[in-house]
Enzyme design. Structure first.
Site, mmCIF file in Angstrom:
data_model
loop_
_atom_site.group_PDB
_atom_site.id
_atom_site.type_symbol
_atom_site.label_atom_id
_atom_site.label_comp_id
_atom_site.label_asym_id
_atom_site.label_seq_id
_atom_site.Cartn_x
_atom_site.Cartn_y
_atom_site.Cartn_z
ATOM 1 C CB CYS A 65 18.085 85.154 40.160
ATOM 2 S SG CYS A 65 18.767 86.747 40.690
ATOM 3 C CB CYS A 69 22.146 90.473 35.632
ATOM 4 S SG CYS A 69 22.115 91.090 37.334
ATOM 5 C CB CYS A 72 22.806 86.445 34.849
ATOM 6 S SG CYS A 72 22.769 85.098 36.042
ATOM 7 C CB CYS A 109 33.986 80.183 45.132
ATOM 8 S SG CYS A 109 35.697 80.741 44.930
ATOM 9 C CB CYS A 141 35.427 82.960 48.270
ATOM 10 S SG CYS A 141 34.762 84.455 47.475
ATOM 11 C CB CYS A 201 36.438 88.643 46.238
ATOM 12 S SG CYS A 201 36.542 87.860 44.616
ATOM 13 N NE ARG A 271 39.618 84.212 41.829
ATOM 14 C CZ ARG A 271 38.667 84.468 42.720
ATOM 15 N NH1 ARG A 271 37.391 84.348 42.403
ATOM 16 N NH2 ARG A 271 38.982 84.871 43.937
#
Length: 335
Positions: A65, A69, A72, A109, A141, A201, A271
């Site tokens: 990626c 962030c 992460c 997901c 999702c 979401c 959640r």
């Protein structure tokens, strides 16, 4: 009647919390946490009874990626030791769906790392989703990063039910966590998903050096965004990431956070997500008196609780797993 029950009754009558009332939940004395959770449960029970929604993640693409962030392990600035691989094939996505169906999971997901999906990656997800829906009937999702409008339409047409893109933290704290995209980029992605007809979401990661006001602000931002499902993650600080060693949370505070999100977003799916095992510990069951949804199995690059332990926890609480059909009916009612 205690102050938390009075506040819960007001919420059930349609009142929105003031900023002072919201902060008071996070500042609830530890000795009163059980009273707070009882009050949160009255709100949860009104809209969801004793049903619990189960979700499972398929880490469809890991690492690689370009984003920065700080939380992460898959980001470009992380030195964490993780498996890195490109988008898995259709058979792997179908196998994950089969496992989800075996565990009585309602929402499957499909998550991929990266700034946003290529059209080829969207093709791969679309191809698998059609067969997953036909074979297992699961709610799907997708979480693929920053989404283009035409990609959102394709996912919707293929049968994807929901799109996840977390705001993660308040607008004020965002640049302390990442600078490779903006807070508005995240908000816009959720809006793109909504405009295509996908159920939005979006959630939060708590424990990233934010203030209590930041937590209140993000809870209100998610309310304004009208997210149908709100994942509440608690930072699991991973070795090799910029937030390595950050340890600001304790189980009682995590319960207060869950209560806050229920009070501010009374009708929404709350959640309990990543980091619950590490941060809630033995108090995990109490979290479900505010939340009505959990992940089972592993997360992206961290290990979750054994699925059998999750199911046992629900049985011990006297809760019931909600079926896919019930989930769709409830979503329609809450709209």
């Amino acid at each position: 009647m205690n102050q938390w029950m009075e506040l819960a009754d007001q919420v059930l009558d349609g009142k929105e919390l003031t900023n002072e009332e919201a902060l008071s939940i996070l500042d609830c004395p530890d000795d009163d946490v059980l009273l707070l959770m009882h009050a949160a449960f009255q709100i949860r029970k009104r809209y969801y009874g004793k049903k619990v929604k189960l979700n499972m993640i398929m880490n469809a693409k890991s690492g690689l990626c370009p984003e920065n962030c700080g939380y992460c392990s898959q980001s470009s600035i992380s030195n964490a030791e993780i498996d890195s691989y490109r988008m898995v094939n259709k058979d792997s996505l179908l196998e994950g769906a089969r496992r989800a169906a075996e565990l009585n999971v309602g929402t499957y997901c499909i998550v991929a790392s990266g700034r946003g999906p290529s059209n080829k990656e969207v093709d791969q997800v679309v191809d698998a989703v059609k067969e997953i829906k036909d074979t297992y009937g699961l709610k799907i999702c997708a979480c693929l990063g920053i989404l283009k409008p035409e990609q959102a339409v394709r996912l919707k047409e293929a049968g994807v039910d929901r799109y996840n893109h977390n705001l993660n933290t308040s607008a004020r704290n965002h640049d302390n966590i990442t600078t490779s995209h903006t807070y508005d980029d995240r908000v816009n992605t959720v809006e793109v998903a909504k405009e295509s007809g996908l159920s939005p979401c979006s959630g939060v990661i708590v424990g990233m050096k934010e203030t209590r006001q930041d937590v209140v602000d993000i809870a209100n931002s998610l309310k304004a965004l009208d997210a149908d499902s709100i994942p509440v993650n608690f930072l699991h600080a991973i070795k090799g990431t910029p937030l390595e060693g950050v340890d600001e949370l304790n189980p009682l505070y995590c319960l207060k956070v869950l209560a806050l999100f229920r009070f501010i977003n009374p009708t929404k799916e709350i959640r309990i997500s990543g980091g619950r095992e590490v941060n809630l510990g033995s108090l995990q069951p109490l979290g479900l008196y505010a939340a009505n949804s959990i992940f089972v199995g592993d997360y992206l690059t961290t290990i979750g609780q054994e699925e059998t332990e999750d199911h046992k926890m629900l049985v011990d609480l006297g809760f019931e797993v909600e079926s896919v059909e019930e989930m769709k009916e409830q979503l329609a009612l809450n709209k």
